[in-house]
Design an enzyme around this catalytic site. Structure first.
Site, mmCIF file in Angstrom:
data_model
loop_
_atom_site.group_PDB
_atom_site.id
_atom_site.type_symbol
_atom_site.label_atom_id
_atom_site.label_comp_id
_atom_site.label_asym_id
_atom_site.label_seq_id
_atom_site.Cartn_x
_atom_site.Cartn_y
_atom_site.Cartn_z
ATOM 1 N N THR A 35 0.783 -1.207 -0.006
ATOM 2 C CA THR A 35 0.128 -0.133 0.061
ATOM 3 C C THR A 35 0.817 1.210 -0.131
ATOM 4 O OG1 THR A 35 -1.744 -1.245 1.274
ATOM 5 C CG2 THR A 35 -1.841 1.133 1.197
ATOM 6 N N ASP A 74 3.978 -12.037 1.322
ATOM 7 C CA ASP A 74 2.836 -11.755 0.500
ATOM 8 C C ASP A 74 1.887 -12.696 0.989
ATOM 9 O OD1 ASP A 74 1.038 -11.035 -1.660
ATOM 10 O OD2 ASP A 74 2.641 -10.135 -2.487
ATOM 11 N N THR A 144 -16.770 -5.930 3.449
ATOM 12 C CA THR A 144 -17.314 -4.330 3.478
ATOM 13 C C THR A 144 -18.762 -4.267 3.319
ATOM 14 O OG1 THR A 144 -17.001 -2.651 2.126
ATOM 15 C CG2 THR A 144 -16.709 -4.642 0.991
ATOM 16 N N SER A 179 -17.814 -2.118 -7.327
ATOM 17 C CA SER A 179 -16.609 -2.130 -8.160
ATOM 18 C C SER A 179 -16.187 -3.489 -8.101
ATOM 19 C CB SER A 179 -15.789 -0.966 -7.135
ATOM 20 O OG SER A 179 -15.253 -1.822 -6.137
ATOM 21 N N TYR A 181 -13.236 -4.315 -6.639
ATOM 22 C CA TYR A 181 -12.665 -4.413 -5.454
ATOM 23 C C TYR A 181 -13.926 -5.020 -4.473
ATOM 24 C CZ TYR A 181 -12.724 -3.019 -0.593
ATOM 25 O OH TYR A 181 -12.894 -3.148 0.781
ATOM 26 N N HIS A 182 -15.107 -4.176 -4.456
ATOM 27 C CA HIS A 182 -16.113 -4.774 -3.745
ATOM 28 C C HIS A 182 -16.384 -5.914 -3.987
ATOM 29 C CE1 HIS A 182 -16.589 -0.231 -2.734
ATOM 30 N NE2 HIS A 182 -16.874 -0.980 -1.483
ATOM 31 N N LYS A 185 -14.658 -8.924 -2.347
ATOM 32 C CA LYS A 185 -14.977 -9.158 -0.897
ATOM 33 C C LYS A 185 -16.148 -10.068 -1.017
ATOM 34 C CE LYS A 185 -12.273 -6.235 1.255
ATOM 35 N NZ LYS A 185 -11.233 -6.784 2.285
ATOM 36 N N GLN A 208 -17.807 -4.206 7.039
ATOM 37 C CA GLN A 208 -17.514 -2.642 7.856
ATOM 38 C C GLN A 208 -17.839 -1.518 6.799
ATOM 39 O OE1 GLN A 208 -14.118 -1.893 10.699
ATOM 40 N NE2 GLN A 208 -13.172 -1.563 8.811
ATOM 41 N N ARG A 240 -11.017 13.034 1.612
ATOM 42 C CA ARG A 240 -10.695 13.723 0.720
ATOM 43 C C ARG A 240 -11.277 15.350 0.979
ATOM 44 N NH1 ARG A 240 -9.712 12.941 -3.872
ATOM 45 N NH2 ARG A 240 -11.690 13.434 -4.910
ATOM 46 N N TYR A 254 -19.796 13.319 -5.505
ATOM 47 C CA TYR A 254 -20.104 13.154 -7.005
ATOM 48 C C TYR A 254 -21.692 13.129 -7.168
ATOM 49 C CZ TYR A 254 -15.197 11.308 -6.758
ATOM 50 O OH TYR A 254 -13.900 11.149 -6.734
ATOM 51 N N ARG A 325 -18.377 7.360 -10.731
ATOM 52 C CA ARG A 325 -18.643 6.144 -10.433
ATOM 53 C C ARG A 325 -19.945 5.723 -11.198
ATOM 54 N NH1 ARG A 325 -16.440 4.730 -4.432
ATOM 55 N NH2 ARG A 325 -14.668 6.054 -4.645
ATOM 56 N N GLU A 327 -23.179 4.298 -9.950
ATOM 57 C CA GLU A 327 -23.968 4.025 -8.677
ATOM 58 C C GLU A 327 -25.263 4.817 -8.559
ATOM 59 O OE1 GLU A 327 -21.079 5.270 -5.662
ATOM 60 O OE2 GLU A 327 -21.281 7.384 -6.133
HETATM 61 N N1 USQ Z 1 -17.376 10.030 -3.301
HETATM 62 C C1 USQ Z 1 -17.643 11.461 -3.639
HETATM 63 N N2 USQ Z 1 -16.588 12.331 -3.692
HETATM 64 C C2 USQ Z 1 -15.307 11.933 -3.603
HETATM 65 C C3 USQ Z 1 -15.117 10.504 -3.256
HETATM 66 C C4 USQ Z 1 -16.103 9.840 -3.116
HETATM 67 O O1 USQ Z 1 -18.934 12.062 -3.458
HETATM 68 O O2 USQ Z 1 -14.509 12.727 -3.824
HETATM 69 C C5 USQ Z 1 -18.570 9.149 -3.261
HETATM 70 C C6 USQ Z 1 -18.414 7.975 -3.970
HETATM 71 O O3 USQ Z 1 -19.031 8.273 -5.146
HETATM 72 C C7 USQ Z 1 -19.280 7.095 -3.270
HETATM 73 C C8 USQ Z 1 -19.213 7.313 -1.580
HETATM 74 O O4 USQ Z 1 -18.468 8.670 -1.650
HETATM 75 O O5 USQ Z 1 -20.626 6.932 -3.269
HETATM 76 C C9 USQ Z 1 -18.035 6.559 -0.846
HETATM 77 O O6 USQ Z 1 -16.854 6.629 -1.537
HETATM 78 P P1 USQ Z 1 -15.541 6.352 -0.666
HETATM 79 O O7 USQ Z 1 -14.406 6.584 -1.729
HETATM 80 O O8 USQ Z 1 -15.312 7.139 0.639
HETATM 81 O O9 USQ Z 1 -15.809 4.947 -0.152
HETATM 82 P P2 USQ Z 1 -15.573 3.517 -0.930
HETATM 83 O O10 USQ Z 1 -15.031 3.379 -2.435
HETATM 84 O O11 USQ Z 1 -16.929 2.988 -1.075
HETATM 85 O O12 USQ Z 1 -14.673 2.592 -0.106
HETATM 86 C C10 USQ Z 1 -14.324 2.867 1.115
HETATM 87 C C11 USQ Z 1 -12.915 2.083 1.658
HETATM 88 C C12 USQ Z 1 -13.165 0.552 1.153
HETATM 89 C C13 USQ Z 1 -14.181 0.120 2.213
HETATM 90 C C14 USQ Z 1 -15.331 0.823 1.814
HETATM 91 C C15 USQ Z 1 -16.721 0.601 2.908
HETATM 92 O O13 USQ Z 1 -12.090 2.503 0.694
HETATM 93 O O14 USQ Z 1 -12.087 -0.305 1.507
HETATM 94 O O15 USQ Z 1 -14.523 -1.100 1.985
HETATM 95 O O16 USQ Z 1 -15.275 2.302 1.916
HETATM 96 S S1 USQ Z 1 -18.316 0.744 2.048
HETATM 97 O O17 USQ Z 1 -18.402 2.302 1.311
HETATM 98 O O18 USQ Z 1 -19.151 0.495 3.153
HETATM 99 O O19 USQ Z 1 -18.518 -0.208 1.071
#
Ligand code: USQ
Length: 418
Positions: A35, A74, A144, A179, A181-182, A185, A208, A240, A254, A325, A327
């Site tokens: 990472t 690894d 997740t 995604s 990634y998701h 999981k 989580q 961010r 977004y 994205r 979504e």
């Molecule tokens: N989003 C924005 N603006 C941004 C970045 C993201 O609106 O600048 C939005 C995305 O479109 C999304 C939401 O915020 O709808 C969440 O995105 P995120 O980047 O905060 O989180 P996500 O990609 O879902 O992934 C993060 C972790 C991941 C974990 C997950 C939990 O990186 O490892 O599994 O959160 S969960 O969201 O419950 O799936």
């Protein structure tokens, strides 16, 4: 209890090690440090400076009087995983050593394949090694909330009862991830559930929500800081938004920004994982915890961050950007989360208080944020494009190394136990 943490160098792996040590558990860990490298490949870096791993270990020794046994390598290497388990014989394994960024997995075919090959093979290696060497140990597997997606009904905690065509059953709640990634999981969840059944293992699959925060009670010194990512690929929306506010950039929900997610503070996630470890399931039991405290929309996050920023004399604007994205941007969201409270879980931290702390901590490292300003703005990775390498290269210095679709040759390089 002897706990092995895979991914011990990561955002939650490191504070978990400190938390468990402080409560008298014995901790060992493994990591390949990928990472640290991959964040730099996309032009990012941790906002808080994180010490090289040997310095982290030395700080633990000096400040806590504790030792962590560490294995560098690894989890995609079967022999590495087998050797570590044979040496450590843990009572529990917390498996965090996975590629954890949704945007990273969407960069192109190579990143998609790499994400799924690494994540699935690491989990399978652990399952096989546990069956052979530690069949009574408890696997706590990091999944997740994003596995479930955003269905138009309440989200059950792993399983739900259903009547269909006159028959009744208890079945896994449907997964509709967003995604590659998701989805990795989701596939892991199926594999853990199956292995638990055929080999009578004990497992907890942790769904989580999004983690947030920079502090836990054990992070008492800068040598013990955990990482904090804020670039477009590795940073979560909340991270961010805070950095955007500090840097005078617009806050970037977004699309409509009504997307909702479950959230949990880093410190409360440690409490949850500890509770899971201290209350293991029975042999053959696969259980699922929905691990989050409250759901917020992206717009709510943006408003909370703006309010805290205003109190500090910052005046960020909120600018909705086209959603990279695919979504739902307006949807129902009501996941059930009852299993952890039944074990005694109580939320300690509020989102508002933690956002204040994040501002406090990051403001001290403003120069580090400035140095990586180019990695913050969205637009590099778009779900609808098959190949986003150009978008990523535009913001990264140096450009990312070409990815391979082959399983990453695993490093079996072993650092002597410390
Ligand atoms: N989003 C924005 N603006 C941004 C970045 C993201 O609106 O600048 C939005 C995305 O479109 C999304 C939401 O915020 O709808 C969440 O995105 P995120 O980047 O905060 O989180 P996500 O990609 O879902 O992934 C993060 C972790 C991941 C974990 C997950 C939990 O990186 O490892 O599994 O959160 S969960 O969201 O419950 O799936």
């Amino acid at each position: 209890m002897k706990v092995l943490i895979t991914g011990i160098d990561g955002y939650s792996g490191w504070p978990l090690a400190l938390d468990l040590l402080s409560r008298g558990h014995e901790v060992s860990g493994l990591d390949n440090f990928v990472t640290r490298k991959r964040v730099k490949e996309v032009g990012g870096d941790s906002a808080l400076p994180i010490a090289p791993f040997p310095k982290r270990l030395a700080a633990v020794r000096q400040l806590m009087g504790k030792e962590i046994r560490f294995h560098k390598g690894d989890v995609t290497s079967w022999s590495f995983v087998h050797d570590v388990l044979a040496e450590e014989r843990p009572d529990a394994v917390v498996h965090l050593a996975e590629q954890r960024s949704a945007p990273y997995s969407m960069i192109d075919v190579h990143h998609a394949v790499r994400t799924q090959v690494e994540n699935l093979s690491g989990t399978l290696h652990l399952l096989y090694a546990m069956k052979e060497l530690t069949p009574d140990a408890h696997l706590v597997k990091m999944g997740t909330m994003g596995e479930y997606g955003t269905p138009n009904i309440d989200i059950a905690e792993g399983f739900f009862e259903i009547d269909y065509q006159g028959r009744h059953d208890r079945v896994p709640f449907p997964r509709q991830a967003g995604s590659w990634y998701h989805w990795s999981k989701v596939h892991d969840s199926g594999n853990v559930m199956f292995a638990t059944r055929i080999w009578q293992l004990r497992s907890t699959d942790v769904m989580q929500g999004v983690l947030y925060g920079t502090r836990t009670p054990q992070i008492t010194d800068r040598r013990l800081f955990t990482r904090f990512d804020f670039d477009e690929v590795w940073g979560t929306a909340l991270n961010r938004f805070v950095v955007e506010a500090i840097l005078g950039l617009p806050i970037t929900p977004y699309g409509k920004g009504e997307q909702k997610r479950g959230f949990i503070a880093l410190e409360d996630s440690m409490q949850s994982l500890r509770l899971a470890l201290e209350h293991p399931p029975a042999p053959g039991e696969y259980r699922v915890f929905n691990q989050f405290d409250a759901a917020y929309s992206v717009n709510e996050l943006a408003e909370l961050v703006r309010a805290v920023a205003e109190k500090r004399g910052l005046h960020p604007t909120i600018e909705h950007t086209p959603n990279p994205r695919t979504e739902a941007e307006q949807h129902y969201y009501n996941p059930i989360h009852e299993h952890l409270p039944r074990l005694g879980y109580q939320r300690q931290r509020t989102l508002e208080a933690v956002i204040e702390e994040i501002f406090d901590d990051l403001t001290k490292y403003r120069r580090r944020l400035e140095a990586h300003r180019g990695s913050v703005m969205p637009g590099g990775v778009n779900w609808r494009h098959g190949d986003n390498r150009e978008g990523i290269s535009a913001r990264s210095h140096p450009a990312p190394a070409p990815a391979s679709t082959e399983a990453t040759p695993a490093s079996t390089d072993r650092t002597p136990a410390t």
